[in-house]
Write a protein that holds these residues in place. Structure first.
Motif, PDB file in Angstrom:
ATOM      1  N   GLY A  99       0.816  -1.212   0.000  1.00 21.32           N
ATOM      2  CA  GLY A  99       0.000   0.000   0.000  1.00 21.32           C
ATOM      3  C   GLY A  99       0.847   1.259   0.000  1.00 21.32           C
ATOM      4  O   GLY A  99       0.518   2.243  -0.670  1.00 21.32           O
ATOM      5  N   LEU A 100       1.950   1.238   0.740  1.00 26.78           N
ATOM      6  CA  LEU A 100       2.865   2.381   0.776  1.00 26.78           C
ATOM      7  C   LEU A 100       3.469   2.625  -0.605  1.00 26.78           C
ATOM      8  O   LEU A 100       3.559   3.777  -1.059  1.00 26.78           O
ATOM      9  N   CYS A 101       3.844   1.571  -1.302  1.00 28.13           N
ATOM     10  CA  CYS A 101       4.389   1.707  -2.657  1.00 28.13           C
ATOM     11  C   CYS A 101       3.367   2.355  -3.593  1.00 28.13           C
ATOM     12  O   CYS A 101       3.704   3.248  -4.375  1.00 28.13           O
ATOM     13  N   ILE A 102       2.113   1.913  -3.510  1.00 24.43           N
ATOM     14  CA  ILE A 102       1.048   2.482  -4.349  1.00 24.43           C
ATOM     15  C   ILE A 102       0.882   3.962  -4.031  1.00 24.43           C
ATOM     16  O   ILE A 102       0.831   4.815  -4.923  1.00 24.43           O
ATOM     17  N   ARG A 103       0.820   4.285  -2.738  1.00 21.34           N
ATOM     18  CA  ARG A 103       0.653   5.680  -2.314  1.00 21.34           C
ATOM     19  C   ARG A 103       1.810   6.546  -2.798  1.00 21.34           C
ATOM     20  O   ARG A 103       1.603   7.630  -3.355  1.00 21.34           O
ATOM     21  N   VAL A 141       2.657   7.673   7.353  1.00 16.23           N
ATOM     22  CA  VAL A 141       3.298   7.502   6.045  1.00 16.23           C
ATOM     23  C   VAL A 141       4.600   8.297   5.999  1.00 16.23           C
ATOM     24  O   VAL A 141       5.632   7.782   5.572  1.00 16.23           O
ATOM     25  N   ALA A 142       4.559   9.540   6.472  1.00 16.58           N
ATOM     26  CA  ALA A 142       5.780  10.371   6.486  1.00 16.58           C
ATOM     27  C   ALA A 142       6.862   9.727   7.349  1.00 16.58           C
ATOM     28  O   ALA A 142       8.045   9.690   6.962  1.00 16.58           O
ATOM     29  N   ALA A 143       6.473   9.198   8.516  1.00 13.47           N
ATOM     30  CA  ALA A 143       7.440   8.538   9.401  1.00 13.47           C
ATOM     31  C   ALA A 143       8.025   7.293   8.723  1.00 13.47           C
ATOM     32  O   ALA A 143       9.231   7.038   8.801  1.00 13.47           O
ATOM     33  N   ALA A 144       7.189   6.527   8.062  1.00 16.96           N
ATOM     34  CA  ALA A 144       7.664   5.325   7.369  1.00 16.96           C
ATOM     35  C   ALA A 144       8.677   5.684   6.296  1.00 16.96           C
ATOM     36  O   ALA A 144       9.683   4.989   6.112  1.00 16.96           O
ATOM     37  N   LEU A 145       8.439   6.801   5.610  1.00 18.04           N
ATOM     38  CA  LEU A 145       9.327   7.199   4.522  1.00 18.04           C
ATOM     39  C   LEU A 145      10.638   7.807   5.018  1.00 18.04           C
ATOM     40  O   LEU A 145      11.534   8.080   4.226  1.00 18.04           O
ATOM     41  N   LEU A 150      12.933   0.971   4.722  1.00 17.86           N
ATOM     42  CA  LEU A 150      11.640   0.975   4.028  1.00 17.86           C
ATOM     43  C   LEU A 150      11.719   1.703   2.696  1.00 17.86           C
ATOM     44  O   LEU A 150      11.210   1.217   1.687  1.00 17.86           O
ATOM     45  N   THR A 151      12.366   2.866   2.686  1.00 18.18           N
ATOM     46  CA  THR A 151      12.445   3.621   1.427  1.00 18.18           C
ATOM     47  C   THR A 151      13.254   2.856   0.388  1.00 18.18           C
ATOM     48  O   THR A 151      12.939   2.911  -0.797  1.00 18.18           O
ATOM     49  N   ASP A 152      14.266   2.112   0.817  1.00 19.51           N
ATOM     50  CA  ASP A 152      15.036   1.281  -0.126  1.00 19.51           C
ATOM     51  C   ASP A 152      14.129   0.244  -0.780  1.00 19.51           C
ATOM     52  O   ASP A 152      14.189   0.018  -1.991  1.00 19.51           O
ATOM     53  N   VAL A 153      13.276  -0.402   0.010  1.00 13.31           N
ATOM     54  CA  VAL A 153      12.363  -1.418  -0.520  1.00 13.31           C
ATOM     55  C   VAL A 153      11.323  -0.771  -1.437  1.00 13.31           C
ATOM     56  O   VAL A 153      11.024  -1.286  -2.511  1.00 13.31           O
ATOM     57  N   VAL A 154      10.788   0.375  -1.023  1.00 10.87           N
ATOM     58  CA  VAL A 154       9.806   1.088  -1.854  1.00 10.87           C
ATOM     59  C   VAL A 154      10.426   1.438  -3.201  1.00 10.87           C
ATOM     60  O   VAL A 154       9.831   1.175  -4.258  1.00 10.87           O
ATOM     61  N   HIS A 155      11.637   2.001  -3.187  1.00 10.37           N
ATOM     62  CA  HIS A 155      12.293   2.380  -4.448  1.00 10.37           C
ATOM     63  C   HIS A 155      12.542   1.168  -5.328  1.00 10.37           C
ATOM     64  O   HIS A 155      12.387   1.233  -6.552  1.00 10.37           O
ATOM     65  N   LYS A 156      12.895   0.043  -4.720  1.00  7.48           N
ATOM     66  CA  LYS A 156      13.121  -1.193  -5.472  1.00  7.48           C
ATOM     67  C   LYS A 156      11.820  -1.659  -6.137  1.00  7.48           C
ATOM     68  O   LYS A 156      11.805  -2.049  -7.304  1.00  7.48           O
TER      69      LYS A 156
END
Length: 168
Positions: A99-103, A141-145, A150-156
């Motif tokens: 969900g974070l990736c989609i957002r 969401v801001a804290a997660a980013l 987490l941001t490495d996984v999202v970018h991947k």
């Protein structure tokens, strides 16, 4: 995946063929340059369909049927986009990350005045309410980013698929 192990949760997922034509493959209508074009469902779906699954990095969320065009809603008047996504298993621990990736993809792609709602398809996950609450809380969401793992996984996951999109 840096510090995140999703192995074994769904080791043999069902892979689906895409039934939605990509926008780039459709002929474009004559456009009036003076007015903003409304955002449509297919445009939003094209933005998110190729996000990779954190557990199955060679498969897109569309190929796993986590994302489907029928679960995208757009209201240009508000402006607002709403996405329902369906985890492959009801106990998927990567649901918040998906969900974070989609957002993040939509936040990066749409104008800043758009409201973005990302939710699990009702009844599709054991922790549906808790995950939805996290995904739609701007501070969480801001804290997660701010978490580099987490941001490495999202970018991947947002990085595109390279070669194959689905095994079938």
């Amino acid at each position: 995946t840096a510090g995140m192990d999703f192995s074994g949760q769904n080791s043999n997922p069902v892979v689906f063929e895409s039934t939605v034509t990509r926008r780039a493959e459709k002929p474009l209508k004559q456009e009036n340059e003076d007015e903003a074009d409304p955002v449509d469902l297919e445009e939003i779906f094209d933005l998110i369909r190729d996000i990779k699954d954190p557990e199955h990095e060679d498969l897109s969320l569309e190929a796993l049927n986590v994302l489907a065009l029928k679960n995208v809603t757009v209201d240009n008047a508000i402006p607002r986009v709403h996405i329902f996504f369906t985890p492959t298993v009801p106990h998927c621990s990567a649901s918040t990350l998906i969900g974070l990736c989609i957002r993040v993809k939509l936040l990066r792609s749409l104008p800043s005045d758009w409201k973005i709602d990302v939710q699990i398809t009702p009844g599709a996950h054991l922790q549906e309410h808790a995950v939805n609450k996290q995904l739609n809380d701007k501070e969480r969401v801001a804290a997660a980013l701010e978490n580099s793992n987490l941001t490495d996984v999202v970018h991947k996951c947002l990085g595109g698929l390279g070669g194959k999109q689905h095994a079938g």
